[in-house]
Design a protein around this motif. Structure first.
Motif, PDB file in Angstrom:
ATOM      1  N   ALA A 211       0.806  -1.223   0.000  1.00  0.00           N
ATOM      2  CA  ALA A 211       0.000   0.000   0.000  1.00  0.00           C
ATOM      3  C   ALA A 211       0.835   1.268   0.000  1.00  0.00           C
ATOM      4  N   HIS A 212       2.088   1.191   0.464  1.00  0.00           N
ATOM      5  CA  HIS A 212       2.892   2.393   0.638  1.00  0.00           C
ATOM      6  C   HIS A 212       4.166   2.404  -0.210  1.00  0.00           C
ATOM      7  N   GLN A 213       4.213   1.558  -1.223  1.00  0.00           N
ATOM      8  CA  GLN A 213       5.413   1.496  -2.064  1.00  0.00           C
ATOM      9  C   GLN A 213       5.692   2.846  -2.720  1.00  0.00           C
ATOM     10  N   PRO A 214       6.947   3.313  -2.699  1.00  0.00           N
ATOM     11  CA  PRO A 214       7.283   4.578  -3.367  1.00  0.00           C
ATOM     12  C   PRO A 214       6.927   4.541  -4.852  1.00  0.00           C
ATOM     13  N   PRO A 254      19.610   1.074  -4.039  1.00  0.00           N
ATOM     14  CA  PRO A 254      20.581   1.149  -2.944  1.00  0.00           C
ATOM     15  C   PRO A 254      19.992   1.577  -1.605  1.00  0.00           C
ATOM     16  N   LEU A 255      18.827   2.215  -1.587  1.00  0.00           N
ATOM     17  CA  LEU A 255      18.225   2.581  -0.303  1.00  0.00           C
ATOM     18  C   LEU A 255      17.816   1.350   0.492  1.00  0.00           C
ATOM     19  N   LEU A 256      17.615   0.228  -0.170  1.00  0.00           N
ATOM     20  CA  LEU A 256      17.331  -1.000   0.566  1.00  0.00           C
ATOM     21  C   LEU A 256      18.556  -1.449   1.351  1.00  0.00           C
ATOM     22  N   ASP A 257      19.756  -1.202   0.820  1.00  0.00           N
ATOM     23  CA  ASP A 257      20.980  -1.484   1.580  1.00  0.00           C
ATOM     24  C   ASP A 257      21.028  -0.654   2.853  1.00  0.00           C
ATOM     25  N   ASP A 301      16.832  10.591  -2.365  1.00  0.00           N
ATOM     26  CA  ASP A 301      15.688  11.098  -1.613  1.00  0.00           C
ATOM     27  C   ASP A 301      15.338  10.108  -0.502  1.00  0.00           C
ATOM     28  N   LEU A 302      15.416  10.557   0.744  1.00  0.00           N
ATOM     29  CA  LEU A 302      15.147   9.682   1.892  1.00  0.00           C
ATOM     30  C   LEU A 302      13.728   9.849   2.441  1.00  0.00           C
ATOM     31  N   THR A 303      12.846  10.493   1.680  1.00  0.00           N
ATOM     32  CA  THR A 303      11.477  10.727   2.148  1.00  0.00           C
ATOM     33  C   THR A 303      10.794   9.434   2.572  1.00  0.00           C
ATOM     34  N   ASN A 304      10.995   8.366   1.803  1.00  0.00           N
ATOM     35  CA  ASN A 304      10.315   7.087   2.063  1.00  0.00           C
ATOM     36  C   ASN A 304      11.228   6.072   2.759  1.00  0.00           C
ATOM     37  N   LEU A 305      12.205   6.556   3.507  1.00  0.00           N
ATOM     38  CA  LEU A 305      13.173   5.634   4.097  1.00  0.00           C
ATOM     39  C   LEU A 305      12.522   4.609   5.009  1.00  0.00           C
ATOM     40  N   ASP A 306      11.500   4.989   5.764  1.00  0.00           N
ATOM     41  CA  ASP A 306      10.850   4.009   6.642  1.00  0.00           C
ATOM     42  C   ASP A 306      10.299   2.832   5.846  1.00  0.00           C
ATOM     43  N   TYR A 308      11.643   1.540   3.158  1.00  0.00           N
ATOM     44  CA  TYR A 308      12.795   0.674   2.867  1.00  0.00           C
ATOM     45  C   TYR A 308      13.236  -0.079   4.124  1.00  0.00           C
ATOM     46  N   ARG A 309      13.114   0.555   5.266  1.00  0.00           N
ATOM     47  CA  ARG A 309      13.475  -0.109   6.517  1.00  0.00           C
ATOM     48  C   ARG A 309      12.520  -1.271   6.795  1.00  0.00           C
ATOM     49  N   VAL A 310      11.233  -1.058   6.552  1.00  0.00           N
ATOM     50  CA  VAL A 310      10.260  -2.139   6.745  1.00  0.00           C
ATOM     51  C   VAL A 310      10.512  -3.260   5.743  1.00  0.00           C
ATOM     52  N   LEU A 311      10.780  -2.905   4.485  1.00  0.00           N
ATOM     53  CA  LEU A 311      11.071  -3.933   3.488  1.00  0.00           C
ATOM     54  C   LEU A 311      12.315  -4.730   3.877  1.00  0.00           C
ATOM     55  N   ALA A 312      13.327  -4.062   4.411  1.00  0.00           N
ATOM     56  CA  ALA A 312      14.534  -4.770   4.840  1.00  0.00           C
ATOM     57  C   ALA A 312      14.212  -5.774   5.935  1.00  0.00           C
ATOM     58  N   CYS A 313      13.398  -5.381   6.921  1.00  0.00           N
ATOM     59  CA  CYS A 313      13.007  -6.302   7.985  1.00  0.00           C
ATOM     60  C   CYS A 313      12.235  -7.489   7.421  1.00  0.00           C
ATOM     61  N   PHE A 314      11.318  -7.217   6.508  1.00  0.00           N
ATOM     62  CA  PHE A 314      10.488  -8.240   5.871  1.00  0.00           C
ATOM     63  C   PHE A 314      11.348  -9.237   5.098  1.00  0.00           C
ATOM     64  N   LYS A 315      12.220  -8.715   4.237  1.00  0.00           N
ATOM     65  CA  LYS A 315      13.026  -9.565   3.366  1.00  0.00           C
ATOM     66  C   LYS A 315      14.077 -10.345   4.155  1.00  0.00           C
ATOM     67  N   LEU A 316      14.781  -9.664   5.061  1.00  0.00           N
ATOM     68  CA  LEU A 316      15.801 -10.344   5.849  1.00  0.00           C
ATOM     69  C   LEU A 316      15.173 -11.376   6.774  1.00  0.00           C
ATOM     70  N   GLY A 317      14.033 -11.032   7.369  1.00  0.00           N
ATOM     71  CA  GLY A 317      13.365 -11.988   8.247  1.00  0.00           C
ATOM     72  C   GLY A 317      13.009 -13.273   7.520  1.00  0.00           C
ATOM     73  N   ILE A 318      12.482 -13.144   6.299  1.00  0.00           N
ATOM     74  CA  ILE A 318      12.122 -14.336   5.516  1.00  0.00           C
ATOM     75  C   ILE A 318      13.375 -15.091   5.093  1.00  0.00           C
ATOM     76  N   LEU A 319      14.435 -14.368   4.756  1.00  0.00           N
ATOM     77  CA  LEU A 319      15.702 -15.012   4.386  1.00  0.00           C
ATOM     78  C   LEU A 319      16.243 -15.847   5.547  1.00  0.00           C
ATOM     79  N   LEU A 320      16.238 -15.291   6.763  1.00  0.00           N
ATOM     80  CA  LEU A 320      16.726 -16.028   7.935  1.00  0.00           C
ATOM     81  C   LEU A 320      15.824 -17.215   8.244  1.00  0.00           C
TER      82      LEU A 320
END
Length: 372
Positions: A211-214, A254-257, A301-306, A308-320
């Motif tokens: 729902a909130h994808q940039p 790269p903002l996902l990094d 642009d870091l406007t939507n950084l949160d 990317y932070r949520v996506l990182a948690c989602f993706k890394l969590g599933i990877l682990l």
């Protein structure tokens, strides 16, 4: 060159499988015409990776051999082959990385895995160890966080086409693909006998991400698994000796990094996902300070950084969670699998906290006046 048994003198710390691997690598080196003399030392190299690494010295030159884990995943050899290509390309950049010596994509040499040789990195993995300087000097510990950000910025500025990596990923639609791609990964875990999906708030996080994808993003070269365990720190300062483990590198966003680094960094409440030695020493730069440093150095642009932070948690969590699933049928140690699942739960808790912060309404002017 001495006969084969003497080649493994000094390799007593290696497992039988690693001793056999090293014997085969040495034979391959001889056939390839690489300078080779008596083996003087051989030892396993630890770190944040599940791949196998062996450091050895031959003819007064040291090498590190890297191969896949003992229980190869279907994608392991393709990922290592990709990593070899990336290391060759990074040699044309200022990004700190391991220096490739030679590589072998013929899996018949080791019987299962692609491998390559690189120069040893004179650094420490602060996930598992820190130098006396890092332990004793809080100023240096704080600076390490900023140096990590600077390495990320330099990577994001690399032109993939210019270094021959333009084909590496599919930047168009990169963000759109992420949620469904990683939900399919969870579906695959359910084929493992004994696995029961138990990832709290999985669907809520997935729905919020959709729902909130940039609407727009700036593609670039990204590491794909950027955290403290995949970086070697100079033992005599805060500098980055090398970023390692390039298997997940792609042309994406790269903002996902940056989101990945923040997800795995020590949190404002003091918790640390990895339990790293660096975090245990304390007094690190905060996540907000890392964001501010990135904003000063990068034009992104870091406007939507949160997001990317949520996506990182989602993706890394599933990877682990994949390691947890593999541990149930013996393809990974069960203790490691349980440890990974606990981190998956923590990552999704972090994602929910970020979501709730993002949707929290701003106080009205009158309420703000009452609070002042």
């Amino acid at each position: 060159m001495t006969d084969e048994p003497s080649l493994l003198d000094g390799g007593t710390d290696l497992s039988p499988e690693s001793r056999q691997d090293l014997m085969r690598v040495l034979g391959w080196m001889a056939r390839e015409g690489l300078a080779l003399g008596d083996l003087r030392a051989a030892a396993p190299v630890g770190g944040g990776t599940q791949n196998v690494m062996i450091r050895f010295t031959s003819d007064d030159r040291s090498y590190v051999m890297r191969r896949g884990p003992r229980h190869l995943r279907e994608t392991t050899n393709a990922a290592l082959t990709r990593e070899i290509e990336i290391l060759e390309a990074l040699a044309r950049t200022e990004v700190p990385h391991p220096h490739l010596v030679a590589s072998c994509t013929d899996v018949s040499i080791l019987g299962d895995s692609v491998f390559y040789l690189m120069e040893p990195i004179e650094g420490v993995n602060a996930f598992i160890e820190i130098s006396d300087l890092h332990r004793d000097d809080p100023v240096v510990r704080r600076q390490i966080g900023f140096e990590l950000v600077e390495a990320l910025v330099s990577l994001g500025e690399v032109d993939p086409e210019a270094v021959g990596l333009g084909h590496l990923g599919r930047p168009d639609g990169f963000l759109e693909r992420q949620v469904d791609q990683w939900l399919r990964e969870v579906d695959r875990y359910e084929s493992v006998e004994g696995y029961v999906r138990d990832i709290p708030d999985l669907e809520e996080v997935a729905s919020w991400l959709r729902a909130h994808q940039p609407l727009t993003n700036e593609p670039g070269l990204m590491h794909g698994d950027f955290h403290l365990g995949n970086v070697m720190i100079a033992p005599d300062g805060p500098g980055i000796a090398a970023i390692v483990d390039w298997e997940m590198c792609t042309v994406g966003d790269p903002l996902l990094d940056l989101g990945w680094l923040l997800a795995t960094w020590q949190q404002p409440d003091g918790t640390d996902l990895s339990g790293s030695k660096l975090a245990a020493a304390g007094e690190l730069a905060t996540t907000d300070e890392l964001i501010e440093h990135y904003a000063r150095l990068s034009t992104r642009d870091l406007t939507n950084l949160d997001w990317y932070r949520v996506l990182a948690c989602f993706k890394l969590g599933i990877l682990l969670e994949g390691t947890y699933a593999r541990s149930l049928d013996g393809r990974a140690p069960r203790a490691l699998g349980d440890w990974m699942h606990a981190r998956t739960v923590r990552l999704f808790h972090q994602a929910i906290q970020l979501i709730h912060r993002a949707v929290r309404p701003a106080p009205s002017p009158s309420a703000a006046g009452e609070l002042s």
